[in-house]
Motif scaffolding. Sequence first.
Motif, mmCIF file in Angstrom:
data_model
loop_
_atom_site.group_PDB
_atom_site.id
_atom_site.type_symbol
_atom_site.label_atom_id
_atom_site.label_comp_id
_atom_site.label_asym_id
_atom_site.label_seq_id
_atom_site.Cartn_x
_atom_site.Cartn_y
_atom_site.Cartn_z
ATOM 1 N N ALA A 18 39.833 105.970 52.601
ATOM 2 C CA ALA A 18 40.229 106.664 51.368
ATOM 3 C C ALA A 18 41.049 105.771 50.456
ATOM 4 O O ALA A 18 41.246 106.084 49.287
ATOM 5 C CB ALA A 18 41.020 107.923 51.705
ATOM 6 N N ASP A 19 41.546 104.662 50.970
ATOM 7 C CA ASP A 19 42.374 103.777 50.167
ATOM 8 C C ASP A 19 41.573 102.691 49.467
ATOM 9 O O ASP A 19 42.152 101.807 48.836
ATOM 10 C CB ASP A 19 43.434 103.109 51.048
ATOM 11 C CG ASP A 19 44.383 104.144 51.625
ATOM 12 O OD1 ASP A 19 44.536 105.203 50.989
ATOM 13 O OD2 ASP A 19 44.939 103.893 52.702
ATOM 14 N N ARG A 20 40.259 102.741 49.617
ATOM 15 C CA ARG A 20 39.446 101.681 49.021
ATOM 16 C C ARG A 20 38.250 102.273 48.277
ATOM 17 O O ARG A 20 37.751 103.340 48.625
ATOM 18 C CB ARG A 20 38.935 100.725 50.111
ATOM 19 C CG ARG A 20 40.081 100.039 50.828
ATOM 20 C CD ARG A 20 39.709 98.763 51.531
ATOM 21 N NE ARG A 20 40.953 98.115 51.954
ATOM 22 C CZ ARG A 20 41.614 97.229 51.228
ATOM 23 N NH1 ARG A 20 41.153 96.839 50.069
ATOM 24 N NH2 ARG A 20 42.747 96.707 51.670
ATOM 25 N N ILE A 21 37.827 101.559 47.249
ATOM 26 C CA ILE A 21 36.645 101.969 46.492
ATOM 27 C C ILE A 21 35.393 101.785 47.349
ATOM 28 O O ILE A 21 35.247 100.766 48.025
ATOM 29 C CB ILE A 21 36.534 101.121 45.199
ATOM 30 C CG1 ILE A 21 37.611 101.538 44.207
ATOM 31 C CG2 ILE A 21 35.143 101.236 44.561
ATOM 32 C CD1 ILE A 21 37.409 102.914 43.584
ATOM 33 N N GLN A 22 34.529 102.803 47.305
ATOM 34 C CA GLN A 22 33.268 102.728 48.026
ATOM 35 C C GLN A 22 32.109 102.863 47.038
ATOM 36 O O GLN A 22 32.292 103.339 45.927
ATOM 37 C CB GLN A 22 33.216 103.862 49.062
ATOM 38 C CG GLN A 22 34.343 103.755 50.085
ATOM 39 C CD GLN A 22 34.657 105.086 50.731
ATOM 40 O OE1 GLN A 22 33.749 105.829 51.052
ATOM 41 N NE2 GLN A 22 35.928 105.375 50.917
ATOM 42 N N LEU A 23 30.931 102.445 47.481
ATOM 43 C CA LEU A 23 29.779 102.490 46.581
ATOM 44 C C LEU A 23 29.560 103.895 46.038
ATOM 45 O O LEU A 23 29.177 104.067 44.884
ATOM 46 C CB LEU A 23 28.516 102.001 47.303
ATOM 47 C CG LEU A 23 28.415 100.485 47.478
ATOM 48 C CD1 LEU A 23 27.177 100.136 48.280
ATOM 49 C CD2 LEU A 23 28.383 99.784 46.130
ATOM 50 N N HIS A 25 31.543 105.954 44.965
ATOM 51 C CA HIS A 25 32.360 106.250 43.781
ATOM 52 C C HIS A 25 31.614 105.932 42.478
ATOM 53 O O HIS A 25 32.029 106.362 41.406
ATOM 54 C CB HIS A 25 33.665 105.446 43.820
ATOM 55 C CG HIS A 25 34.660 105.974 44.811
ATOM 56 N ND1 HIS A 25 35.156 105.213 45.844
ATOM 57 C CD2 HIS A 25 35.235 107.193 44.935
ATOM 58 C CE1 HIS A 25 36.020 105.944 46.549
ATOM 59 N NE2 HIS A 25 36.076 107.151 46.027
ATOM 60 N N GLY A 26 30.540 105.177 42.575
ATOM 61 C CA GLY A 26 29.772 104.857 41.378
ATOM 62 C C GLY A 26 28.469 105.617 41.272
ATOM 63 O O GLY A 26 27.634 105.296 40.448
ATOM 64 N N LEU A 35 36.919 110.655 41.785
ATOM 65 C CA LEU A 35 37.631 109.444 41.337
ATOM 66 C C LEU A 35 38.150 109.640 39.912
ATOM 67 O O LEU A 35 39.300 109.322 39.600
ATOM 68 C CB LEU A 35 36.683 108.240 41.391
ATOM 69 C CG LEU A 35 37.298 106.885 41.004
ATOM 70 C CD1 LEU A 35 38.245 106.386 42.091
ATOM 71 C CD2 LEU A 35 36.221 105.839 40.736
ATOM 72 N N GLU B 114 33.253 97.104 45.480
ATOM 73 C CA GLU B 114 33.392 97.886 46.709
ATOM 74 C C GLU B 114 34.539 97.306 47.545
ATOM 75 O O GLU B 114 34.645 96.089 47.673
ATOM 76 C CB GLU B 114 32.074 97.801 47.489
ATOM 77 C CG GLU B 114 32.032 98.591 48.767
ATOM 78 C CD GLU B 114 30.767 98.303 49.593
ATOM 79 O OE1 GLU B 114 30.510 99.060 50.527
ATOM 80 O OE2 GLU B 114 30.062 97.298 49.305
ATOM 81 N N GLY B 115 35.396 98.168 48.060
ATOM 82 C CA GLY B 115 36.513 97.698 48.869
ATOM 83 C C GLY B 115 37.788 97.474 48.070
ATOM 84 O O GLY B 115 38.839 97.165 48.644
ATOM 85 N N LEU B 116 37.721 97.649 46.751
ATOM 86 C CA LEU B 116 38.916 97.467 45.908
ATOM 87 C C LEU B 116 40.025 98.405 46.388
ATOM 88 O O LEU B 116 39.794 99.584 46.646
ATOM 89 C CB LEU B 116 38.571 97.790 44.448
ATOM 90 C CG LEU B 116 39.747 97.713 43.457
ATOM 91 C CD1 LEU B 116 40.183 96.276 43.249
ATOM 92 C CD2 LEU B 116 39.374 98.343 42.121
ATOM 93 N N MET B 118 42.780 100.935 46.282
ATOM 94 C CA MET B 118 43.084 102.026 45.338
ATOM 95 C C MET B 118 44.468 101.850 44.710
ATOM 96 O O MET B 118 44.689 102.253 43.565
ATOM 97 C CB MET B 118 43.039 103.380 46.044
ATOM 98 C CG MET B 118 41.641 103.855 46.337
ATOM 99 S SD MET B 118 40.857 104.565 44.864
ATOM 100 C CE MET B 118 39.431 105.334 45.645
ATOM 101 N N VAL B 146 30.319 100.890 40.360
ATOM 102 C CA VAL B 146 30.771 100.218 41.576
ATOM 103 C C VAL B 146 29.660 99.288 42.045
ATOM 104 O O VAL B 146 28.498 99.698 42.089
ATOM 105 C CB VAL B 146 31.105 101.235 42.692
ATOM 106 C CG1 VAL B 146 31.576 100.515 43.946
ATOM 107 C CG2 VAL B 146 32.164 102.229 42.212
#
Lengths: 352, 352
Positions: A18-23, A25-26, A35, B114-116, B118, B146
Amino acid sequence: MTATLGSGPSCPVPILDADRIQLGHGSGGKMSAALLKERFLPHLGNPVLEQLGDAAVLPVNGSDIAVSTDTFVVSPVEFPGGNIGSLAVHGTLNDLAMVGARPVCLTVGFVLEEGLDMALLDRVLASMAAAAAEAGVPVVSGDTKVVERGKADKLYINTTGIGELRPDFRPGPDRARVGDAVLVSGPIGSHGMAIMAAREGIAFEAAIESDAATLFPLVELLRETVGPAVHVLRDPTRGGLASALNEIAAASKVGVVLEDGALPVPGPVASVCDLLGLDVMYVANEGVLVAFVEAAAADAALAALRSHPLGRDAVLAGTVVREHPGMVVLRTGLGGTRIVDMLPGDQLPRIC
Amino acid sequence: MTATLGSGPSCPVPILDADRIQLGHGSGGKMSAALLKERFLPHLGNPVLEQLGDAAVLPVNGSDIAVSTDTFVVSPVEFPGGNIGSLAVHGTLNDLAMVGARPVCLTVGFVLEEGLDMALLDRVLASMAAAAAEAGVPVVSGDTKVVERGKADKLYINTTGIGELRPDFRPGPDRARVGDAVLVSGPIGSHGMAIMAAREGIAFEAAIESDAATLFPLVELLRETVGPAVHVLRDPTRGGLASALNEIAAASKVGVVLEDGALPVPGPVASVCDLLGLDVMYVANEGVLVAFVEAAAADAALAALRSHPLGRDAVLAGTVVREHPGMVVLRTGLGGTRIVDMLPGDQLPRIC
């Protein structure tokens, strides 16, 4: 070239962090919406941004304009029916058209990867120029950045568009009314499946081409024919028709009932969706619009759409109901219904 | 870890491949100008795009607006004095201000890797929101894409801005006139060297902070004080002061003479430039403007700039001459001159 043994898990374990952007999210679906709501709006929110239409509407120099921005990261950058350049023009011009605006100008921002083939760049620019010329919209401001090899994927393009609005024609996602007819301007799924096929190197007996096109001519026909009877316009891109209809149902606090079998799906698109286990309702479109129109004006609106090549296969796909506000259901042939939810995550990343 | 012998040249040979994009194409110098002229304009060119001001000027709904787009790929994304979020706001708002426009709204387009983290995204958004709020400009439209790990470098941000223009205040790069005073609003080089220092992990005794700021208040002061005596405004970002002055000299077909020693350079910036072998004239700025002002109005303009904290160290840096049109020269202390050319390639990639 040395095999490493016993040094860790040998099978990739998907970790939802949950602390990182995942594919996802796009994707244009639920994760994208979360998001936006949880990260972006708390910082940047304001009444104009929170209109959440395809384009923002605001006054400049005393009269309303429409503004929309979109970044294109489609992979592969070239696909049957177009490339990232034409897509970047169509995508943003269509967002303007969906609030009823006549597109006036575009800006383009490029991120180029070091080592990009100049011949590919030329093809993208030619395609972009042709799409802009066909729509009669000039590119008025541009910017180019270059990043090192491996810091982009060939090229990304942002386009931002500005359009002029008429005071008497203001469709919006929150304006659907009980009884409205839900019209869809043509067969769905071609854009997304053309990209998928190009990406996966799948060869079909019947090739699928992206149908990406500028939808403003259809909007003009609707406006000229039934004017303010057009309550909502939307081009169902990322997240597909299902996500677009869910967003409208939620914004307008109404239910939507679709008739199974009413939606036109090209045969090859249906076959490939079956093959890959994809639901065409979630596949991105770039040359299709959805119009919510007053029931009394539905026949005239449908005829107007069908009078244009882009809308010749337009259909009445469903209706707006008072029941189940915020929810979209599909009425199946046997009299049952099933809920058509938003796309949860990333069925098709990097489709636009 | 194996040394390879006899398998080819062991020292990296820079190969200038005309068929591929190179980092220098994003430098803001000669290679950028050539890419624009040879690749982009043949496809996308039109009279508005070819104004080549910091922002485009065109009519919408019958009155002129200013439009500017910029994509930010700065590395690292956080640096002393700001981050990519605040920079993306300042950069685009400043481009609007340089054609004399009052910024009205911004759009933002994100490419997230991806993986950025938050938490990093939150800091960027907070910084962006603070910069926009300080300038009183809302973000009205946004987009997020993303891409997979390794297809971006944390995040890239496009911002596009729209501004309102007054009919009586239209500075432009082609409006410099013989006799004009060349004013520079403050010390140069801080933004670029802050990024360089953060990137290279160089620690200085006196830390260098980016001076990125919204320059519109300085423009308003100039307009209120000397109005149409302001012929040209420019914020010397990528390519630095040297490239900005060369562009103005070329567009206005005049020569520019700078007085050596007149330009304020902060001590730490000068030291680090010396250390790294960089010429401060080519280092990017984000909180500095150059104004070409009628000689008779120069003192009043300088006083106006100095009345604001952003301009308190403003100087008269040079003058516009009839000789050597299109060329910028520096008059050295000993009575000699040297040509200040445009940046040929990539002194400092990814500085904005």
